[in-house]
Design a protein around this motif. Structure first.
Motif, PDB file in Angstrom:
ATOM      1  N   SER A  60      -5.703  30.879   3.468  1.00 52.41           N
ATOM      2  CA  SER A  60      -6.891  30.528   4.246  1.00 52.41           C
ATOM      3  C   SER A  60      -6.608  29.361   5.188  1.00 52.41           C
ATOM      4  O   SER A  60      -7.090  29.328   6.321  1.00 52.41           O
ATOM      5  CB  SER A  60      -8.047  30.165   3.307  1.00 52.41           C
ATOM      6  OG  SER A  60      -8.405  31.259   2.487  1.00 52.41           O
ATOM      7  N   SER A  70     -12.621  31.956  11.256  1.00 53.71           N
ATOM      8  CA  SER A  70     -13.725  31.147  10.753  1.00 53.71           C
ATOM      9  C   SER A  70     -13.533  30.879   9.261  1.00 53.71           C
ATOM     10  O   SER A  70     -13.112  31.773   8.510  1.00 53.71           O
ATOM     11  CB  SER A  70     -15.045  31.879  10.976  1.00 53.71           C
ATOM     12  OG  SER A  70     -16.086  31.298  10.222  1.00 53.71           O
ATOM     13  N   HIS A  72     -15.610  30.784   6.938  1.00 55.48           N
ATOM     14  CA  HIS A  72     -16.401  31.700   6.119  1.00 55.48           C
ATOM     15  C   HIS A  72     -15.746  33.082   6.023  1.00 55.48           C
ATOM     16  O   HIS A  72     -15.915  33.783   5.026  1.00 55.48           O
ATOM     17  CB  HIS A  72     -17.814  31.825   6.696  1.00 55.48           C
ATOM     18  CG  HIS A  72     -18.562  30.526   6.714  1.00 55.48           C
ATOM     19  ND1 HIS A  72     -19.093  29.947   5.571  1.00 55.48           N
ATOM     20  CD2 HIS A  72     -18.859  29.672   7.726  1.00 55.48           C
ATOM     21  CE1 HIS A  72     -19.681  28.800   5.879  1.00 55.48           C
ATOM     22  NE2 HIS A  72     -19.553  28.615   7.180  1.00 55.48           N
ATOM     23  N   GLU A  73     -14.986  33.466   7.039  1.00 52.70           N
ATOM     24  CA  GLU A  73     -14.313  34.765   7.014  1.00 52.70           C
ATOM     25  C   GLU A  73     -13.182  34.799   5.998  1.00 52.70           C
ATOM     26  O   GLU A  73     -12.780  35.879   5.549  1.00 52.70           O
ATOM     27  CB  GLU A  73     -13.762  35.099   8.397  1.00 52.70           C
ATOM     28  CG  GLU A  73     -14.812  35.382   9.452  1.00 52.70           C
ATOM     29  CD  GLU A  73     -14.193  35.705  10.803  1.00 52.70           C
ATOM     30  OE1 GLU A  73     -14.505  36.769  11.361  1.00 52.70           O
ATOM     31  OE2 GLU A  73     -13.393  34.883  11.290  1.00 52.70           O
ATOM     32  N   GLN A  75     -13.205  34.139   3.024  1.00 55.48           N
ATOM     33  CA  GLN A  75     -13.653  34.598   1.708  1.00 55.48           C
ATOM     34  C   GLN A  75     -13.292  36.066   1.482  1.00 55.48           C
ATOM     35  O   GLN A  75     -13.263  36.524   0.341  1.00 55.48           O
ATOM     36  CB  GLN A  75     -15.156  34.389   1.574  1.00 55.48           C
ATOM     37  CG  GLN A  75     -15.586  32.929   1.664  1.00 55.48           C
ATOM     38  CD  GLN A  75     -17.095  32.757   1.616  1.00 55.48           C
ATOM     39  OE1 GLN A  75     -17.841  33.705   1.357  1.00 55.48           O
ATOM     40  NE2 GLN A  75     -17.562  31.537   1.875  1.00 55.48           N
ATOM     41  N   TYR A 202     -13.452  23.319   5.765  1.00 54.17           N
ATOM     42  CA  TYR A 202     -14.814  23.224   6.293  1.00 54.17           C
ATOM     43  C   TYR A 202     -15.069  21.929   7.063  1.00 54.17           C
ATOM     44  O   TYR A 202     -16.197  21.678   7.483  1.00 54.17           O
ATOM     45  CB  TYR A 202     -15.833  23.367   5.163  1.00 54.17           C
ATOM     46  CG  TYR A 202     -15.853  24.758   4.574  1.00 54.17           C
ATOM     47  CD1 TYR A 202     -16.549  25.794   5.191  1.00 54.17           C
ATOM     48  CD2 TYR A 202     -15.146  25.038   3.398  1.00 54.17           C
ATOM     49  CE1 TYR A 202     -16.543  27.074   4.661  1.00 54.17           C
ATOM     50  CE2 TYR A 202     -15.143  26.317   2.855  1.00 54.17           C
ATOM     51  CZ  TYR A 202     -15.846  27.329   3.497  1.00 54.17           C
ATOM     52  OH  TYR A 202     -15.832  28.587   2.969  1.00 54.17           O
TER      53      TYR A 202
END
Length: 314
Positions: A60, A70, A72-73, A75, A202
C-alpha cells in the motif's frame, strides 16, 4: 500507459514491475552513485528491499507514494504472495529499484544482497509490532544484510500510526528503537542503529519518511545540498527544497533545519497545481512539457509559501 502487476495503471517509463518472484540471475557489481548518473542509460540502479510481516501495509505504501493510488483504494489490494520488482525512474536523480518481498531473506542469494542499498522494514502498529515474530524477522534480516553488506541503510517504519494518540506514538517509537538496538547488540551488531519512523498513508508522514530513505540513495546528495545552500544565500531565501513532483518525495534540501510544516505546504501546493495542470493539459503533452508543468508547480508552491508567511522558500 502500461499495465503492471496488481491491475493498476502506471505511467510509461515511470514505474514498471516484474512479478515473476525471481531474483536476477546476473547481479554484477554496482557502480558508485556518481557513475550511475553518467551512465544512466545502463541497467544499474540503487536497490531497495521493502519487506515486513504479512498485511503490514508495505505494498500500500508503494502504491500510494509512487503510483498515485488513493489510500482508501489500497483496502482492495491482495496480500503479496510473491516478490515483485518495481522500477522507479522519474529522472537521473530519481531512479531506483524497489523489491517488494513476500517472505524473509532466508533463501535469497548472497550475491544479490551484496547489491542492496537500503532495507525498509514495515511493521503494523495495529497488529504485529508487539509480536515476537515481527521483531525476529527484522533482526534476522538486518543481521544477514549487514554481515554481507555493511554499508546498507536500514530503516524501520512503524506503520498505520493514525490509529494512535500522539503520546502513544512517541512511546512506541522510543520502545521499538531501544528494542531493535538491544537485539542487534545481542547479535554482535554494534556499529549500526536502524532509523525508526512513524508512518501512515493517510497523512504526510509517509512522504516524510520515504524522503529520508530516498535521500540516502540520491546520487550526489552533498553536491545538491551545496547548490541549494548557495541558492538560499544568494537569493536571500529561508529554505530551498528539491522535490520529485510525481511522488511528492523531497529529494534534497539545503542544510538548514527543516520545518515539517513547510514540507507539508510544499507537498500540498505541488498536488494542487499538478491537478490543475492535468485538468487543462492536452492529451498530446510531451515529456518536456510535463517537466515545465513540474517547474511551475514548484514555483507556485514557493509563491504560496511566501504569501503564507513562511518566508522565501523554493
Amino acid at each position: 500507459k502500461m499495465k503492471a502487476g496488481g491491475n493498476y495503471d502506471t505511467p510509461q517509463n515511470s514505474v514498471s514491475s516484474h512479478g515473476d518472484g525471481a531474483f536476477p540471475a546476473d547481479y554484477g557489481h554496482p557502480r558508485s552513485f556518481h557513475e550511475s548518473i553518467r551512465h544512466a542509460d545502463q541497467d544499474y540502479m540503487p536497490r531497495m528491499l521493502l519487506m515486513g510481516p504479512k498485511k503490514c501495509g508495505k505494498t500500500s505504501i508503494f502504491k500510494v507514494v509512487f503510483d498515485n493510488m488513493s489510500p482508501h483504494e489500497t483496502q482492495r489490494l491482495e496480500p503479496t504472495v510473491k516478490s515483485v520488482q518495481y522500477l522507479v525512474q522519474h529522472s537521473n536523480l530519481f531512479r531506483f529499484q524497489i523489491w517488494d518481498l513476500a517472505s524473509t531473506l532466508e533463501h535469497v542469494d548472497s550475491s544479490f544482497l551484496q547489491t542492496i542499498s537500503s532495507l525498509v522494514f514495515v511493521m503494523d502498529v495495529q497488529d504485529n509490532v508487539a509480536a515476537p515474530s515481527a521483531m525476529d524477522m527484522l533482526v534476522n534480516a538486518a543481521c544477514k544484510l549487514l554481515r554481507i553488506n555493511p554499508r546498507v541503510f536500514i530503516d524501520v517504519l512503524l506503520h498505520k500510526v493514525d490509529c494512535l494518540a500522539e503520546g502513544q506514538r512517541l512511546e512506541l517509537l522510543t520502545d521499538v528503537t531501544q528494542k531493535v538496538k538491544a537485539r542487534l547488540e545481542e547479535r554482535n551488531i554494534l556499529d549500526t542503529s536502524p532509523n525508526v519512523f512513524l508512518s501512515s498513508i493517510y497523512d504526510h508522514s509517509i512522504y516524510d519518511c520515504l524522503s529520508k530513505v530516498v535521500q540516502k540513495l540520491t546520487p550526489g546528495l552533498y553536491s545538491l545540498e551545496s547548490v541549494l545552500d548557495a541558492l538560499v544565500t544568494n537569493c536571500r531565501m529561508d529554505k530551498a527544497f528539491l522535490f520529485d513532483v510525481r511522488s511528492k518525495i523531497c529529494v534534497a534540501s539545503d542544510t538548514q533545519p527543516v520545518d515539517v510544516q513547510w514540507v507539508e505546504l510544499m507537498s500540498d501546493m505541488i498536488e494542487v497545481v499538478s491537478d490543475l495542470a492535468s485538468t487543462y493539459e492536452d492529451d498530446s503533452v510531451e515529456e518536456g512539457e510535463e517537466a515545465g508543468a513540474a517547474s511551475q508547480a514548484l514555483a507556485a508552491a514557493a509563491a504560496a509559501a511566501r504569501g503564507g508567511g513562511c518566508g522565501s522558500s523554493s
